[in-house]
Design a protein around this motif. Sequence first.
Motif, PDB file in Angstrom:
ATOM      1  N   PHE A   4       0.825  -1.206   0.000  1.00 34.96           N
ATOM      2  CA  PHE A   4       0.000   0.000   0.000  1.00 34.96           C
ATOM      3  C   PHE A   4       0.861   1.258   0.000  1.00 34.96           C
ATOM      4  CE2 PHE A   4      -2.861  -3.077   2.284  1.00 34.96           C
ATOM      5  CZ  PHE A   4      -3.707  -3.279   1.208  1.00 34.96           C
ATOM      6  N   SER A  29      -9.058  -1.793  -0.914  1.00 37.49           N
ATOM      7  CA  SER A  29      -8.142  -2.063   0.195  1.00 37.49           C
ATOM      8  C   SER A  29      -7.131  -0.932   0.344  1.00 37.49           C
ATOM      9  CB  SER A  29      -7.403  -3.374  -0.027  1.00 37.49           C
ATOM     10  OG  SER A  29      -8.293  -4.440  -0.078  1.00 37.49           O
ATOM     11  N   TRP A  33      -6.796   1.491   3.569  1.00 40.48           N
ATOM     12  CA  TRP A  33      -5.512   1.682   4.235  1.00 40.48           C
ATOM     13  C   TRP A  33      -5.185   3.166   4.363  1.00 40.48           C
ATOM     14  CZ3 TRP A  33      -1.033   3.925   2.239  1.00 40.48           C
ATOM     15  CH2 TRP A  33       0.113   3.788   3.010  1.00 40.48           C
ATOM     16  N   GLN A  34      -5.479   3.902   3.314  1.00 43.58           N
ATOM     17  CA  GLN A  34      -5.204   5.340   3.313  1.00 43.58           C
ATOM     18  C   GLN A  34      -6.105   6.068   4.313  1.00 43.58           C
ATOM     19  OE1 GLN A  34      -5.895   7.181  -0.485  1.00 43.58           O
ATOM     20  NE2 GLN A  34      -4.351   8.757  -0.123  1.00 43.58           N
ATOM     21  N   ARG A  40      -4.126   4.316  12.717  1.00 50.09           N
ATOM     22  CA  ARG A  40      -2.965   3.450  12.938  1.00 50.09           C
ATOM     23  C   ARG A  40      -1.845   4.210  13.625  1.00 50.09           C
ATOM     24  NH1 ARG A  40      -3.902   1.933   7.923  1.00 50.09           N
ATOM     25  NH2 ARG A  40      -2.142   3.094   7.089  1.00 50.09           N
TER      26      ARG A  40
END
Length: 149
Positions: A4, A29, A33-34, A40
């Motif tokens: 990613f 996906s 993730w972005q 995170r």
Amino acid sequence: MNRFQCVADLRAEHGVKRLCQVLGIARSSFYYWQATALARAARQAADEKLTAKIAAVHAASDGTYGVPRVTAELRETGGESVNHKKVARLMKTASIAGFRLRRKRRTTVADPAAAKAPDLIGRDFTATQVNTKYVGDITYLPVGGGKFC
């Protein structure tokens, strides 16, 4: 580097759709993730703070506390609502381990009423000729039926 991050770095030159096809990942996906990057980063920062607290508790115990005691100490003194599995994961990644004491197991219980074996060689273990003195210590001889003699 994960796939990613590679897509994020090269997206201006090649486009997200093409990069995702080449790397074999779904575009959704990548966008997920972005979108979760801030969460995170916040979770990683919280883990680093908790790891520092774990290291402090471990150091205060002179390196003896393991996961259960560190977790209990964090709950009692630090007011942290933390799971023992998370503490175990963070301790493992930080290479922090408690000291394990081994219990001594007593395998032979001598009978005080039993007759002592005589010392036939008088504690002299040197032999003048070969095959004249044999010395051995056999603690257990299996007899059969799971019993020892």
